[in-house]
Design an enzyme around this catalytic site. Structure first.
Site, PDB file in Angstrom:
ATOM      1  CG  ASP A   1      40.875  82.086  33.235  1.00 49.27           C
ATOM      2  OD1 ASP A   1      40.077  82.798  32.594  1.00 49.27           O
ATOM      3  OD2 ASP A   1      40.625  81.653  34.370  1.00 49.27           O
TER       4      ASP A   1
ATOM      5  CG  ASP B   1      45.220  78.914  34.875  1.00 44.74           C
ATOM      6  OD1 ASP B   1      44.283  78.339  34.304  1.00 44.74           O
ATOM      7  OD2 ASP B   1      45.047  79.937  35.575  1.00 44.74           O
TER       8      ASP B   1
ATOM      9  CG  ASP C   1      48.069  83.157  35.735  1.00 46.85           C
ATOM     10  OD1 ASP C   1      49.108  83.777  36.067  1.00 46.85           O
ATOM     11  OD2 ASP C   1      47.004  83.243  36.380  1.00 46.85           O
TER      12      ASP C   1
END
Length: 375
Positions: free
Chosen positions: A101, A99, A279
């Site tokens: 972000d 992930d 992440d």
């Protein structure tokens, strides 16, 4: 002047318009019958999970009938994904998922659109401080938006991750599923049998590798007359090769002899330029629920579109993820407003006319509006 619509009511209306036209080709879930699905709905709290479907057509019918605000599926494979008890599901493996972000990446654009408020002293401002600049409290509430710079930075991060996965870890881009997260970044799924049974510790080691954690110049170099040089004369692959290339840039030599502290400095530059901000919690979780590809994000109205590597490199991201592109809305902000959202410059304007997708994004993401009129 029309009343500002209820985000729940208007959101469900638009999401219904999207989901009623979902096709079988929009469902991209491998090992479909072994996945758990989960949904949250407009006007409800919490999540409905432990749901399984016998075939993709059943999922499509569910999306059309219930119009979820958020739709997820498991990165894990289960023998009985619909079982209510996790142990009864019987875990069979999980994809390796990353992930990315921009919440975890410092970008200058946050000064233009991210609002913060200190719960301790009442100070507020724009940007992304870790603590209140006035009183030092970490009790800071944040309201984040996304803009073109955010997505450009996230895209570059994904491409750097793909380079690491291909060149260092030996995965093929044909084994990767890349999707827009629906909000402020991307998800990269590695879907190959070799990763399915990796333990959490093994996945953490991979995270550490792509983030450049644990690298030490003392392990990469050897002491020699006049200082230190690279320890091995081997093909310049992986982090070893990256350090060698940055050493060449700094010193102009393919085999520099410099101090250990200089090597450590070069290593830190290499990591800062080429490591990937993923992440960790998402990657090491072997029972993670993640956004369903091609579903809509309930806080943005944007689509979790699928990208090939070539599309990620060459296409306009916004053109792929915007859904409600017809029509315009005149709106007015209450108080201060972000200066930039999505692919639109708002500037200092508090009252303006925007495309429907941008107005819906602002409404769903909690903008304080005193006017919302269709043109």
């Amino acid at each position: 002047m029309s009343k500002v619509p209820d985000p729940v009511t208007l959101g469900k209306k638009y999401f219904h318009m999207y989901y009623k036209d979902v096709k079988l080709s929009d469902v991209y879930v491998t090992s479909f019958v072994n996945r758990e699905f989960a949904f949250s709905y407009f006007g409800e709290r919490g999540m409905h999970r432990h749901i399984s479907f016998a075939k993709p057509e059943d999922l499509i019918e569910h999306l059309r009938m219930t119009v979820p605000r958020h739709a997820y599926y498991s990165t894990a494979y289960y023998r009985d994904p619909g079982a209510k008890n996790m142990d009864e599901k019987v875990w069979l493996g999980a994809d390796l998922v990353f992930d990315i972000d921009v919440d975890h990446i410092e970008t200058p654009c946050k000064e233009l659109h991210d609002k913060w408020f200190c719960k301790s002293c009442g100070a507020s401002g724009w940007g992304n401080p870790s603590a209140c600049p006035r009183c030092g409290s970490e009790a800071v509430e944040k309201h984040a938006w996304v803009c073109g710079t955010c997505i450009s930075v996230a895209r570059d991060e994904v491409l750097r991750l793909i380079d690491l996965l291909e060149m260092d870890l030996g995965f093929s881009r044909r084994e990767l599923l890349i999707t827009f997260s629906g909000h402020r970044g991307f998800h990269v799924h590695v879907e190959t049998p070799e990763v399915k049974e990796l333990s959490q510790d093994a996945r953490r080691e991979i995270v550490d590798y792509v983030k450049g954690i644990g690298l030490d110049a003392r392990l990469l170099t050897a002491k020699t007359k006049g200082g230190h040089r690279l320890r091995y004369q081997v093909p310049l692959l992986g982090w070893y090769g990256r350090v060698a290339r940055w050493a060449l840039i700094k010193t102009g030599s393919e085999d520099p002899v410099i101090s250990l502290s200089e090597w450590q400095s070069i290593l830190e530059v290499s990591v800062s330029r080429e490591a990937v901000a993923v992440d960790e919690k998402v990657t090491i979780d072997t029972k993670r629920l993640i956004r369903l590809p091609n579903s809509l994000h309930g806080k943005t109205g944007l689509k979790a579109a699928i990208f090939t590597v070539q599309e990620l490199e060459n296409s306009n991201i916004w053109d792929r993820v915007k859904v409600f592109t017809k029509g315009e809305v005149s709106l007015r902000f209450e108080g201060e407003a972000p200066k930039r959202v999505l692919d639109i410059e708002l500037g200092e304007n508090r009252e303006l006319t925007l495309p429907t997708y941008a107005a819906l994004y602002l409404l769903l993401n909690g903008a304080k509006l005193s006017k919302f009129e269709y043109r």
